[in-house]
Design a protein around this motif. Sequence first.
Motif, PDB file in Angstrom:
ATOM      1  N   UNK A 160      57.038 -69.894  20.491  1.00 41.19           N
ATOM      2  CA  UNK A 160      57.284 -68.451  20.508  1.00 41.19           C
ATOM      3  C   UNK A 160      58.255 -68.046  19.402  1.00 41.19           C
ATOM      4  N   UNK A 161      59.344 -68.795  19.254  1.00 34.35           N
ATOM      5  CA  UNK A 161      60.326 -68.483  18.216  1.00 34.35           C
ATOM      6  C   UNK A 161      59.707 -68.588  16.825  1.00 34.35           C
ATOM      7  N   UNK A 162      58.917 -69.635  16.610  1.00 38.13           N
ATOM      8  CA  UNK A 162      58.287 -69.820  15.306  1.00 38.13           C
ATOM      9  C   UNK A 162      57.286 -68.699  15.019  1.00 38.13           C
ATOM     10  N   UNK A 163      56.481 -68.352  15.995  1.00 38.40           N
ATOM     11  CA  UNK A 163      55.432 -67.355  15.773  1.00 38.40           C
ATOM     12  C   UNK A 163      55.986 -65.953  15.551  1.00 38.40           C
ATOM     13  N   UNK A 164      57.056 -65.601  16.242  1.00 39.40           N
ATOM     14  CA  UNK A 164      57.648 -64.281  16.032  1.00 39.40           C
ATOM     15  C   UNK A 164      58.185 -64.145  14.603  1.00 39.40           C
ATOM     16  N   UNK A 165      58.894 -65.180  14.142  1.00 34.51           N
ATOM     17  CA  UNK A 165      59.433 -65.154  12.780  1.00 34.51           C
ATOM     18  C   UNK A 165      58.313 -65.133  11.749  1.00 34.51           C
ATOM     19  N   UNK A 166      57.278 -65.925  11.996  1.00 33.98           N
ATOM     20  CA  UNK A 166      56.162 -66.004  11.053  1.00 33.98           C
ATOM     21  C   UNK A 166      55.375 -64.698  11.022  1.00 33.98           C
ATOM     22  N   UNK A 167      55.175 -64.073  12.186  1.00 32.59           N
ATOM     23  CA  UNK A 167      54.417 -62.817  12.246  1.00 32.59           C
ATOM     24  C   UNK A 167      55.075 -61.733  11.405  1.00 32.59           C
ATOM     25  N   UNK A 168      56.407 -61.621  11.500  1.00 37.69           N
ATOM     26  CA  UNK A 168      57.136 -60.623  10.710  1.00 37.69           C
ATOM     27  C   UNK A 168      56.992 -60.923   9.219  1.00 37.69           C
ATOM     28  N   UNK A 169      57.166 -62.187   8.845  1.00 34.05           N
ATOM     29  CA  UNK A 169      57.081 -62.578   7.433  1.00 34.05           C
ATOM     30  C   UNK A 169      55.678 -62.322   6.873  1.00 34.05           C
ATOM     31  N   UNK A 170      54.651 -62.647   7.634  1.00 37.73           N
ATOM     32  CA  UNK A 170      53.274 -62.445   7.174  1.00 37.73           C
ATOM     33  C   UNK A 170      52.963 -60.959   6.988  1.00 37.73           C
TER      34      UNK A 170
END
Length: 321
Positions: free
Chosen positions: A14-24
């Motif tokens: 969850x932590x990884x995906x939230x950060x990645x979603x914003x960056x993408x």
Amino acid sequence: MSASGGTKAIVAALAANLAIAVAKFVAFLFSGSSSMLAESVHSLADSGNQGLLLLGGKKAQREATPQHPFGYGRERYIYAFLVSIVLFSVGGMFAIYEGYEKIKHPHPIEAWYWPVGVLIFAIIAESFSFRTAIKESNLIRGGLTWTQFVRRAKAPELPVVLLEDLGALVGLILALGGVGLALLTGDGIWDGIGTLCIGILLIVIAIVLAAETKSLLLGESAGIDDVRKIEAAVVDGETVTRLIHMRTLHLGPEELLVAAKIAVQHDDSAADVAHAINAAEERIRAAVPIARVIYLEPDVYNETAASTGTNPAKSLDGNGH
């Protein structure tokens, strides 16, 4: 599966995906890459899926009620099934639509360093999440292959996170390939092709998850090892002389129902039979602690009836063991 191990893998994802979603999404705004838009929606969908898994785990902890006497353990299966639906609709179908539109109306990628930089960052972050899921899975996987683990696991969280993280890593590589080819050739159609491939990948993973969680929802028997432990624990050779037949059913990942017909001595008193049943239940729970609900029916074994199939001596569970 330990609940803490599954929760740890979910929180890491969850932590990884939230950060990645914003960056993408930021990379999409600067570059206009459809692969980046598809990947940002993919990461957002994965974040929602991890939230569903956490919610399902919380709801499954509720106490049994008169209306639901066996508790709410299957809530975890229901929410895992919802994950497959979200992955199919929000992730896969959106990516296919976006890829089709980009192939139909291609345009060059602007500010190439944004999508490339974010994709490299996302691959690193997803690798750490995938590593956590693998580490937690190895604690309970035993000698099973990864395919066997995904298919036989009674707790859905780790297989779901493993498949999601694997899909995310492959999707990122596809996105990087699409963006790279679009930059090298100057043709934005490659970006659309990469997006289309991401959508197909997500739908395949969603179908696999749906098939596995559907099986859990329908009700699966205990694993082969647990069945053998229960069979060995039931018979003591004195009051319980034989296991006539048995059925097992998972009420939840850590809750097992055991129903069996056992052979007792024909001249045992009612008190002897009751004592034998209580002792057998204790042995079963000691051998397989997740056996929470046990129903044992005493009977007198009849060899003639067994030979005709009306009183089978061979124990059976849902897997034919």
